[in-house]
Write a protein that holds these residues in place. Structure first.
Motif, PDB file in Angstrom:
ATOM      1  N   SER A  75       8.095  -4.816   4.250  1.00 39.14           N
ATOM      2  CA  SER A  75       7.208  -5.978   4.205  1.00 39.14           C
ATOM      3  C   SER A  75       6.885  -6.448   5.607  1.00 39.14           C
ATOM      4  O   SER A  75       7.765  -6.556   6.452  1.00 39.14           O
ATOM      5  N   PHE A  76       5.621  -6.704   5.833  1.00 40.97           N
ATOM      6  CA  PHE A  76       5.210  -7.272   7.106  1.00 40.97           C
ATOM      7  C   PHE A  76       5.254  -8.791   7.010  1.00 40.97           C
ATOM      8  O   PHE A  76       5.210  -9.363   5.923  1.00 40.97           O
ATOM      9  N   VAL A  77       5.314  -9.417   8.149  1.00 45.03           N
ATOM     10  CA  VAL A  77       5.240 -10.878   8.177  1.00 45.03           C
ATOM     11  C   VAL A  77       3.834 -11.296   7.736  1.00 45.03           C
ATOM     12  O   VAL A  77       2.839 -10.716   8.167  1.00 45.03           O
ATOM     13  N   ASP A 137       0.098  -6.004   2.881  1.00 39.07           N
ATOM     14  CA  ASP A 137       1.197  -6.855   3.337  1.00 39.07           C
ATOM     15  C   ASP A 137       2.458  -6.049   3.582  1.00 39.07           C
ATOM     16  O   ASP A 137       3.454  -6.582   4.072  1.00 39.07           O
ATOM     17  N   GLY A 138       2.404  -4.776   3.203  1.00 39.60           N
ATOM     18  CA  GLY A 138       3.588  -3.959   3.354  1.00 39.60           C
ATOM     19  C   GLY A 138       3.335  -2.558   2.827  1.00 39.60           C
ATOM     20  O   GLY A 138       2.221  -2.212   2.446  1.00 39.60           O
ATOM     21  N   ILE A 139       4.388  -1.745   2.825  1.00 34.51           N
ATOM     22  CA  ILE A 139       4.276  -0.357   2.389  1.00 34.51           C
ATOM     23  C   ILE A 139       5.314  -0.093   1.307  1.00 34.51           C
ATOM     24  O   ILE A 139       6.484  -0.462   1.453  1.00 34.51           O
ATOM     25  N   ALA A 145       0.851  -1.191   0.000  1.00 35.45           N
ATOM     26  CA  ALA A 145       0.000   0.000   0.000  1.00 35.45           C
ATOM     27  C   ALA A 145       0.882   1.235   0.000  1.00 35.45           C
ATOM     28  O   ALA A 145       2.057   1.181   0.374  1.00 35.45           O
ATOM     29  N   ASP A 146       0.307   2.359  -0.434  1.00 33.42           N
ATOM     30  CA  ASP A 146       1.024   3.625  -0.328  1.00 33.42           C
ATOM     31  C   ASP A 146       1.108   4.025   1.141  1.00 33.42           C
ATOM     32  O   ASP A 146       0.247   3.664   1.934  1.00 33.42           O
ATOM     33  N   PRO A 147       2.117   4.832   1.488  1.00 29.37           N
ATOM     34  CA  PRO A 147       2.249   5.231   2.896  1.00 29.37           C
ATOM     35  C   PRO A 147       1.078   6.068   3.379  1.00 29.37           C
ATOM     36  O   PRO A 147       0.816   6.112   4.583  1.00 29.37           O
ATOM     37  N   ASP A 148       0.361   6.732   2.471  1.00 32.23           N
ATOM     38  CA  ASP A 148      -0.842   7.458   2.863  1.00 32.23           C
ATOM     39  C   ASP A 148      -2.071   6.556   2.871  1.00 32.23           C
ATOM     40  O   ASP A 148      -3.143   6.968   3.271  1.00 32.23           O
ATOM     41  N   GLY A 149      -1.888   5.355   2.386  1.00 35.21           N
ATOM     42  CA  GLY A 149      -3.026   4.456   2.247  1.00 35.21           C
ATOM     43  C   GLY A 149      -3.265   3.641   3.507  1.00 35.21           C
ATOM     44  O   GLY A 149      -2.693   3.880   4.561  1.00 35.21           O
TER      45      GLY A 149
END
Ligand SMILES: [Zn+2]
Length: 130
Positions: free
Chosen positions: A91-93, A50-52, A40-44
């Protein structure tokens, strides 16, 4: 409850602070998206992604780039102009069926510095059930 967490750009080492929910677990920060991750975008609404996808030096509502630079060994070009404007991917786990998903190919943090960006690998079957 959200709180700021620090990351650094894998290209130039510039440190960013990102305001995020505490329950999200980080997996890695890479200069390319992991196969199978959705960013996703950082503003999103990145808590549901799953990550930015970040751009080095570009502030957003919950992203603040600092003047600091990391001196970590895996910074690609510590002498580069900073911030460098490169894309990077936090990325998130991820879990599928209760098991932590491993990205493939394995992150190649150091190889990228030599041969230029190597994108996601070629055609490959869905390995994680998506
Ligand atoms: Zn950078």
């Amino acid at each position: 409850m959200s709180y700021p967490v620090s990351y650094y750009c894998p290209h130039c080492g510039t440190v960013a602070e990102i305001e995020r929910e505490g329950y999200l677990a980080d997996k890695s920060v890479t200069p390319y998206p992991l196969v199978g991750w959705e960013y996703a975008d950082p503003d999103g609404d990145f808590e549901t992604a799953d990550g930015i996808r970040l751009v080095c030096g570009e502030d957003a509502d919950r992203v603040r780039w600092t003047e600091q630079r990391s001196d970590a060994d895996d910074v690609e070009d510590p002498a580069a102009d900073a911030p460098c404007g490169s894309e990077l991917y936090l990325s998130f786990v991820r879990y599928v069926d209760g098991e932590e998903v491993e990205p493939r190919p394995e992150p190649t943090y150091t190889e990228i510095a030599g041969g230029g960006p190597s994108g996601p690998d070629g055609p490959s079957g869905p390995r994680f059930g998506r």
